[in-house]
Motif scaffolding. Sequence first.
Motif, short mmCIF file in Angstrom:
data_model
loop_
_atom_site.label_atom_id
_atom_site.label_comp_id
_atom_site.label_asym_id
_atom_site.label_seq_id
_atom_site.Cartn_x
_atom_site.Cartn_y
_atom_site.Cartn_z
N GLU A 1 37.02 46.50 107.35
CA GLU A 1 37.27 47.19 106.09
C GLU A 1 37.02 46.23 104.93
O GLU A 1 37.00 45.01 105.10
CB GLU A 1 38.70 47.70 106.04
CG GLU A 1 39.05 48.68 107.15
CD GLU A 1 40.52 49.03 107.16
OE1 GLU A 1 40.84 50.23 107.09
OE2 GLU A 1 41.36 48.11 107.22
N MET A 2 36.84 46.79 103.76
CA MET A 2 36.61 45.97 102.57
C MET A 2 37.14 46.72 101.35
O MET A 2 36.94 47.93 101.22
CB MET A 2 35.12 45.65 102.41
CG MET A 2 34.82 44.68 101.28
SD MET A 2 33.13 44.01 101.39
CE MET A 2 32.17 45.52 101.28
N TYR A 3 37.80 45.99 100.48
CA TYR A 3 38.32 46.60 99.25
C TYR A 3 37.29 46.39 98.15
O TYR A 3 36.92 45.26 97.83
CB TYR A 3 39.65 45.98 98.87
CG TYR A 3 40.31 46.68 97.69
CD1 TYR A 3 40.69 48.01 97.78
CD2 TYR A 3 40.53 46.01 96.49
CE1 TYR A 3 41.28 48.67 96.70
CE2 TYR A 3 41.12 46.65 95.41
CZ TYR A 3 41.49 47.99 95.53
OH TYR A 3 42.07 48.63 94.46
N ILE A 4 36.83 47.50 97.57
CA ILE A 4 35.75 47.46 96.58
C ILE A 4 36.32 47.59 95.17
O ILE A 4 37.07 48.50 94.86
CB ILE A 4 34.75 48.61 96.82
CG1 ILE A 4 34.13 48.50 98.22
CG2 ILE A 4 33.67 48.60 95.75
CD1 ILE A 4 33.20 47.33 98.39
N LEU A 5 35.93 46.64 94.31
CA LEU A 5 36.21 46.75 92.89
C LEU A 5 34.96 47.22 92.17
O LEU A 5 33.85 46.80 92.49
CB LEU A 5 36.65 45.39 92.31
CG LEU A 5 37.95 44.79 92.86
CD1 LEU A 5 38.26 43.47 92.15
CD2 LEU A 5 39.12 45.76 92.70
#
Length: 318
Positions: A300-304
């Motif tokens: 998973e990756m948190y996108i800004l």
Amino acid sequence: MKMSLLVSVSMLGCSTKEYFTSESVKVLDGNQDVGLNLKDMGPELKAKESSTASKSPEQPKPQTTSPSLVLQETKSIKEIEFDDKQNEQSASLIPNKGKASNQNSTKKDDEVTNKNQSKMSVLNVPLFPSYSFDVRAPEQFKHPLQFSNKLNFMLGEDEQGFYLYGEGPITKDAYRKFLAYVKHYKNKNIDLDRLMLHSPGGFVNEGLKIGQYIHNHNWSTDADKYMKCYSSCGFIYAAGVSKKIQKGAEVGFHRPYIPNKPDTDDFIRRVYSDYQPYWNLVEGDMGLYNKFMSDYGREEMYILNSENINKYMKSEVY
């Protein structure tokens, strides 16, 4: 935003797939090396672009006119002589004070030195982990350079002035190459202080070294609407003393991991602890750090983006 790039490399990676990575440049996928001398590069590059364009009619162009690509006769990165003494100075946590000829910058350097000495005296731990792996964004996010193996730097220019533009994975020699380009342009009386980077990630410690330089030398970071700055590239973006992001750009964060090895609770705790000194150095938001380090798995990756980035880091949206 109208931009142009002044290319100063003699080898570009290419394949049969053509795409746009940013408003600044039209690039060929960097999976193979072609040994072109820069002075002979113009016609061959033009022919290559014409050929690849005909093979990929289904790829839409995000702008109606081709961006200008100016080729300069200059040295290859391999020919740029690297000063080991300067490398050691640049790589140190505390930048050296200005010499007598640069007395105007001494006060500024002293302020940076005092700030970093204060931070490190509190941390009293290594800035970088003792391990480093080629860790890229999860494949499901489909970064266009996910499987590339070449990092290129170029000189860009827009209405704000010159900047260093990079694209490709953060390779084993990324920091050394970055410093070499900075020195190369400095020798041409171009003092760079802004970075735009389009990358799927890579060797994390190399990214942290670049980020450390960015922070300690008061560089800004920027991302235009076609840029995806993922994984260790996100760590670099976070280091900018000022930041800009255009609508459409993405900056992604995820917890580092060891490829082909499962995560354990002990390793997750160690990773959280090992990368925190760098995050503290660049004054990163701990809410963001806890989110991508603890709440998100390795796939998973948190996108800004322009909509949510100012919740965690002050960035000018354009």
